[in-house]
Scaffold this motif. Structure first.
Motif, PDB file in Angstrom:
ATOM      1  N   VAL A  14      31.345  40.913  43.848  1.00  0.00           N
ATOM      2  CA  VAL A  14      30.471  40.121  42.978  1.00  0.00           C
ATOM      3  C   VAL A  14      30.349  38.722  43.578  1.00  0.00           C
ATOM      4  O   VAL A  14      31.360  38.033  43.749  1.00  0.00           O
ATOM      5  CB  VAL A  14      31.009  40.036  41.543  1.00  0.00           C
ATOM      6  CG1 VAL A  14      30.048  39.243  40.665  1.00  0.00           C
ATOM      7  CG2 VAL A  14      31.235  41.430  40.960  1.00  0.00           C
ATOM      8  N   ALA A  15      29.151  38.319  43.896  1.00  0.00           N
ATOM      9  CA  ALA A  15      28.922  36.973  44.426  1.00  0.00           C
ATOM     10  C   ALA A  15      28.766  35.979  43.284  1.00  0.00           C
ATOM     11  O   ALA A  15      28.282  36.317  42.194  1.00  0.00           O
ATOM     12  CB  ALA A  15      27.677  36.956  45.304  1.00  0.00           C
ATOM     13  N   VAL A  16      29.201  34.748  43.534  1.00  0.00           N
ATOM     14  CA  VAL A  16      29.063  33.671  42.553  1.00  0.00           C
ATOM     15  C   VAL A  16      28.350  32.501  43.215  1.00  0.00           C
ATOM     16  O   VAL A  16      28.384  32.346  44.437  1.00  0.00           O
ATOM     17  CB  VAL A  16      30.434  33.232  42.002  1.00  0.00           C
ATOM     18  CG1 VAL A  16      31.119  34.387  41.279  1.00  0.00           C
ATOM     19  CG2 VAL A  16      31.330  32.707  43.115  1.00  0.00           C
ATOM     20  N   VAL A  74      35.817  38.778  44.128  1.00  0.00           N
ATOM     21  CA  VAL A  74      34.999  37.628  43.746  1.00  0.00           C
ATOM     22  C   VAL A  74      34.690  36.875  45.036  1.00  0.00           C
ATOM     23  O   VAL A  74      35.592  36.362  45.700  1.00  0.00           O
ATOM     24  CB  VAL A  74      35.724  36.721  42.740  1.00  0.00           C
ATOM     25  CG1 VAL A  74      34.858  35.504  42.407  1.00  0.00           C
ATOM     26  CG2 VAL A  74      36.066  37.496  41.466  1.00  0.00           C
ATOM     27  N   TYR A  75      33.397  36.831  45.364  1.00  0.00           N
ATOM     28  CA  TYR A  75      32.978  36.283  46.648  1.00  0.00           C
ATOM     29  C   TYR A  75      32.225  34.969  46.444  1.00  0.00           C
ATOM     30  O   TYR A  75      31.169  34.937  45.821  1.00  0.00           O
ATOM     31  CB  TYR A  75      32.083  37.292  47.370  1.00  0.00           C
ATOM     32  CG  TYR A  75      31.517  36.786  48.680  1.00  0.00           C
ATOM     33  CD1 TYR A  75      32.356  36.496  49.749  1.00  0.00           C
ATOM     34  CD2 TYR A  75      30.144  36.596  48.847  1.00  0.00           C
ATOM     35  CE1 TYR A  75      31.841  36.043  50.958  1.00  0.00           C
ATOM     36  CE2 TYR A  75      29.620  36.147  50.051  1.00  0.00           C
ATOM     37  CZ  TYR A  75      30.476  35.861  51.106  1.00  0.00           C
ATOM     38  OH  TYR A  75      29.967  35.402  52.297  1.00  0.00           O
ATOM     39  N   PRO A  81      30.940  28.643  40.627  1.00  0.00           N
ATOM     40  CA  PRO A  81      31.201  28.067  39.309  1.00  0.00           C
ATOM     41  C   PRO A  81      32.606  28.448  38.831  1.00  0.00           C
ATOM     42  O   PRO A  81      32.871  29.605  38.509  1.00  0.00           O
ATOM     43  CB  PRO A  81      30.129  28.726  38.437  1.00  0.00           C
ATOM     44  CG  PRO A  81      29.904  30.064  39.069  1.00  0.00           C
ATOM     45  CD  PRO A  81      30.208  29.923  40.531  1.00  0.00           C
ATOM     46  N   GLU A  82      33.508  27.491  38.777  1.00  0.00           N
ATOM     47  CA  GLU A  82      34.920  27.822  38.592  1.00  0.00           C
ATOM     48  C   GLU A  82      35.220  28.508  37.255  1.00  0.00           C
ATOM     49  O   GLU A  82      36.078  29.400  37.183  1.00  0.00           O
ATOM     50  CB  GLU A  82      35.776  26.568  38.754  1.00  0.00           C
ATOM     51  CG  GLU A  82      35.386  25.435  37.834  1.00  0.00           C
ATOM     52  CD  GLU A  82      35.767  24.078  38.412  1.00  0.00           C
ATOM     53  OE1 GLU A  82      36.561  23.391  37.777  1.00  0.00           O
ATOM     54  OE2 GLU A  82      35.256  23.726  39.499  1.00  0.00           O
ATOM     55  N   THR A  83      34.520  28.129  36.175  1.00  0.00           N
ATOM     56  CA  THR A  83      34.797  28.768  34.881  1.00  0.00           C
ATOM     57  C   THR A  83      34.310  30.218  34.835  1.00  0.00           C
ATOM     58  O   THR A  83      35.100  31.129  34.562  1.00  0.00           O
ATOM     59  CB  THR A  83      34.190  27.956  33.729  1.00  0.00           C
ATOM     60  OG1 THR A  83      34.838  26.680  33.677  1.00  0.00           O
ATOM     61  CG2 THR A  83      34.377  28.670  32.394  1.00  0.00           C
ATOM     62  N   PRO A  84      33.042  30.510  35.093  1.00  0.00           N
ATOM     63  CA  PRO A  84      32.597  31.902  35.042  1.00  0.00           C
ATOM     64  C   PRO A  84      33.324  32.821  36.022  1.00  0.00           C
ATOM     65  O   PRO A  84      33.628  33.969  35.698  1.00  0.00           O
ATOM     66  CB  PRO A  84      31.103  31.816  35.372  1.00  0.00           C
ATOM     67  CG  PRO A  84      30.708  30.437  34.997  1.00  0.00           C
ATOM     68  CD  PRO A  84      31.900  29.594  35.316  1.00  0.00           C
ATOM     69  N   GLU A  85      33.607  32.330  37.218  1.00  0.00           N
ATOM     70  CA  GLU A  85      34.228  33.207  38.213  1.00  0.00           C
ATOM     71  C   GLU A  85      35.665  33.566  37.834  1.00  0.00           C
ATOM     72  O   GLU A  85      36.125  34.691  38.097  1.00  0.00           O
ATOM     73  CB  GLU A  85      34.165  32.586  39.606  1.00  0.00           C
ATOM     74  CG  GLU A  85      35.010  31.350  39.803  1.00  0.00           C
ATOM     75  CD  GLU A  85      34.619  30.543  41.033  1.00  0.00           C
ATOM     76  OE1 GLU A  85      33.519  30.781  41.578  1.00  0.00           O
ATOM     77  OE2 GLU A  85      35.395  29.644  41.429  1.00  0.00           O
ATOM     78  N   THR A  86      36.384  32.634  37.212  1.00  0.00           N
ATOM     79  CA  THR A  86      37.745  32.966  36.800  1.00  0.00           C
ATOM     80  C   THR A  86      37.759  33.750  35.485  1.00  0.00           C
ATOM     81  O   THR A  86      38.642  34.587  35.277  1.00  0.00           O
ATOM     82  CB  THR A  86      38.610  31.698  36.672  1.00  0.00           C
ATOM     83  OG1 THR A  86      37.940  30.726  35.874  1.00  0.00           O
ATOM     84  CG2 THR A  86      38.892  31.109  38.040  1.00  0.00           C
ATOM     85  N   LEU A  87      36.773  33.535  34.635  1.00  0.00           N
ATOM     86  CA  LEU A  87      36.652  34.365  33.431  1.00  0.00           C
ATOM     87  C   LEU A  87      36.353  35.825  33.803  1.00  0.00           C
ATOM     88  O   LEU A  87      36.790  36.751  33.110  1.00  0.00           O
ATOM     89  CB  LEU A  87      35.556  33.831  32.505  1.00  0.00           C
ATOM     90  CG  LEU A  87      35.918  32.595  31.675  1.00  0.00           C
ATOM     91  CD1 LEU A  87      34.697  32.101  30.897  1.00  0.00           C
ATOM     92  CD2 LEU A  87      37.063  32.900  30.711  1.00  0.00           C
ATOM     93  N   LEU A  88      35.624  36.017  34.891  1.00  0.00           N
ATOM     94  CA  LEU A  88      35.363  37.379  35.354  1.00  0.00           C
ATOM     95  C   LEU A  88      36.679  38.081  35.706  1.00  0.00           C
ATOM     96  O   LEU A  88      36.889  39.250  35.344  1.00  0.00           O
ATOM     97  CB  LEU A  88      34.433  37.356  36.565  1.00  0.00           C
ATOM     98  CG  LEU A  88      34.110  38.726  37.176  1.00  0.00           C
ATOM     99  CD1 LEU A  88      33.343  39.601  36.191  1.00  0.00           C
ATOM    100  CD2 LEU A  88      33.325  38.558  38.476  1.00  0.00           C
ATOM    101  N   MET A  97      40.545  40.009  43.938  1.00  0.00           N
ATOM    102  CA  MET A  97      40.791  39.093  45.050  1.00  0.00           C
ATOM    103  C   MET A  97      39.685  38.048  45.082  1.00  0.00           C
ATOM    104  O   MET A  97      38.584  38.268  44.550  1.00  0.00           O
ATOM    105  CB  MET A  97      40.859  39.835  46.381  1.00  0.00           C
ATOM    106  CG  MET A  97      39.521  40.251  46.977  1.00  0.00           C
ATOM    107  SD  MET A  97      39.650  41.089  48.593  1.00  0.00           S
ATOM    108  CE  MET A  97      40.347  39.810  49.626  1.00  0.00           C
ATOM    109  N   VAL A  98      39.976  36.914  45.695  1.00  0.00           N
ATOM    110  CA  VAL A  98      38.999  35.832  45.859  1.00  0.00           C
ATOM    111  C   VAL A  98      38.884  35.522  47.344  1.00  0.00           C
ATOM    112  O   VAL A  98      39.888  35.256  48.010  1.00  0.00           O
ATOM    113  CB  VAL A  98      39.428  34.574  45.083  1.00  0.00           C
ATOM    114  CG1 VAL A  98      38.459  33.429  45.366  1.00  0.00           C
ATOM    115  CG2 VAL A  98      39.501  34.857  43.583  1.00  0.00           C
ATOM    116  N   ILE A  99      37.665  35.582  47.862  1.00  0.00           N
ATOM    117  CA  ILE A  99      37.392  35.202  49.239  1.00  0.00           C
ATOM    118  C   ILE A  99      36.127  34.355  49.267  1.00  0.00           C
ATOM    119  O   ILE A  99      35.407  34.271  48.267  1.00  0.00           O
ATOM    120  CB  ILE A  99      37.235  36.423  50.168  1.00  0.00           C
ATOM    121  CG1 ILE A  99      36.165  37.389  49.623  1.00  0.00           C
ATOM    122  CG2 ILE A  99      38.558  37.126  50.358  1.00  0.00           C
ATOM    123  CD1 ILE A  99      35.880  38.557  50.559  1.00  0.00           C
TER     124      ILE A  99
END
Length: 493
Positions: A14-16, A74-75, A81-88, A97-99
């Motif tokens: 999922v791209a952010v 999470v790409y 966007p730090e809030t939506p990406e961490t809520l995901l 994973m986060v890259i």
């Protein structure tokens, strides 16, 4: 043979995108990662929703869930966007994973600059604020090819996390007397999301007796005969072993309940032999070879460790005693000058006969010599004996302490092509600086004598799995090289 009882991961990427950055930058970079991954490693699910805000997060979450994905990447194609990406990560409730994307060229650092290098810092900070776990690689920023490689390294980590959340360990009987080393509080199992079902030996014995005339027994015997070949030296015991194997398999099927995966911690003495009329070693080896780890001596955390190792390696594992030293004359004859190990780097890993045939150089059905010193030989039959195949190994264990704290060790090494001249399922193991590791980790931190063995070097993945599930970093030990002292090591030695 494809292992049974193994979780399968389906990864979604999922791209952010930060709303003040071009979304196309993140989308196009995501497509490039998917293309690189697909070409090199195979299928990955590409979520079409690029997340800028919380409503996008809900759409992306619904999409990846509908696609049947159970692991998440999470790409950060740009700052993100730090809030939506961490809520995901929070709402997904699975391994994540986060890259992030590296910048591609010095010729496009105005509209084409994504600043994802910066965005990972904010993402990691927000994950910590929300008490969330995510796998972040050693260097999490890279090109499309780099990111594809990172995702591939995430796959076995994701499988292990999925497996633990869906695992039940079934046990039979308390630990044998004088085997308190295999006893540990089960609280940490629940902390890991693992279920446990503890049963009496009497329950197992009743089920075993009900299988006495099971019509499937002849087919199991034929399968055993084919596996053993010339090593079928105790054909008279195969009927009992087949009866026991069917008992365990039926119990597993009837008792796994809501869980998808199972490991077993079984009893094998002191009353097992006289009542069942055999030892369970060969059956344990066969089930473990199928991907259903069965530990000896009701070693619950041994079974747990075996399961993790099998999921990561996608191969059979074994559980061995860290058993005996290599005699100095054997070392002089077969190791010194041929391999770069000192005598103290070597030891023998042994168990009565629980290692599956595919991991033995050759195998024979025998009786349990140690037990036969005190019992009639005929009731101790059922061990699978042979030297363990040479090659790379990882010796490891996840363990609860007596006061219910979690810790682990990992040591990479090899089984040497040296004849053991002994009995049981056994091999000559070599691990660099094993002598110091033995004293300052295994003894100092009160580990039991059982260790899980994966066939290959999987230390990197095991370390990341142990970090992810919450083992404190100062409680993940390894065989430290020369010049790197253990806290308890005497500097004046």
């Amino acid at each position: 043979m494809k292992l049974q009882n193994m979780p399968q991961e389906k990864i979604a990427i999922v791209a952010v995108s930060r709303d003040c950055f071009p979304m196309d930058l993140s989308v196009n970079r995501r497509k490039a990662v998917v293309a690189a991954y697909t070409e090199k490693y195979g299928e990955i699910y590409e979520c079409p929703v690029c997340i800028e805000n919380e409503l996008d997060m809900k759409k992306a979450l619904a999409d990846v869930k509908a696609a049947g994905c159970n692991a998440l990447v999470v790409y950060l194609g740009n700052f993100g966007p730090e809030t939506p990406e961490t809520l995901l990560v929070k709402e997904f409730d699975g391994p994540a994973m986060v890259i992030a994307a590296a910048e591609e060229t010095g010729n496009n650092l105005i509209q084409g600059r994504g600043d994802a290098y910066c965005g990972v810092l904010n993402a990691s900070y927000n994950l910590k604020l929300r008490n969330l776990k995510a796998y972040i690689p050693e260097y999490p920023v890279g090109t499309a090819t780099d990111c594809a490689d990172m995702i591939a390294e995430f796959r076995p980590i994701a499988r292990a996390i999925i497996g633990l959340k869906n695992l039940k360990i079934i046990t039979f009987g308390p630990r044998p007397q004088d085997f308190l080393a295999c006893n540990a509080p089960i609280k940490q199992l629940y902390n890991l999301g693992v279920e446990i079902e503890e049963n009496s030996e009497l329950d197992l014995f009743e089920a075993f007796n009900k299988h006495e005339n099971d019509p499937r027994i002849p087919d199991v015997i034929k399968d055993m005969e084919a596996e053993l070949g010339a090593g079928n030296k105790k054909p008279e015991i195969l009927k009992k072993l087949a009866q026991y194997e069917l008992t365990l398999l039926d119990w597993i099927e009837a008792h796994k309940g809501s869980r998808e995966f199972v490991a077993v911690a079984g009893k094998c003495w002191p009353a097992f032999q006289t009542q069942f009329g055999c030892v369970p070693c060969y059956v344990n080896s066969r089930l473990t070879g199928l991907g259903i780890p069965v530990s000896c001596e009701v070693d619950i955390y041994g079974a747990l460790s075996e399961f993790i190792g099998s999921v990561i390696s996608q191969d059979a594992v074994t559980l061995l005693d860290i058993n005996n030293t290599v005699p100095s004359d054997m070392y002089e004859e077969g190791i010194k000058g041929k391999f770069d190990y000192t005598l103290q780097d070597t030891f023998m890993g042994f168990h009565c006969g629980n290692t599956c045939s595919s991991k033995l150089s050759s195998c024979e059905m025998k009786y349990q010599l140690i037990m036969a010193r005190n019992l009639p030989e005929e009731v101790t039959q059922g061990t699978l004996e042979g030297d363990i195949i040479p090659g790379d190994i990882t010796f490891f264990r996840l363990q609860s302490t007596s006061d219910a704290k979690i810790r682990a060790y990992i040591a990479q090494g090899e089984v040497l092509p040296v004849a053991t001249r002994s009995f049981g399922a056994i091999g000559v193991f070599a691990i660099s600086e094993m002598g110091r590791f033995y004293r300052h980790v295994l003894i100092e931190k009160n580990y039991p004598h059982h260790g899980a063995v994966a066939f290959g070097h999987f230390g990197k993945t095991l370390y990341e799995v142990f970090k992810y599930i919450g083992v404190p970093l100062d409680e993940i030990d390894f065989n430290q090289p020369k010049g790197m002292m253990y806290p308890s090591e005497n500097p004046f030695k």
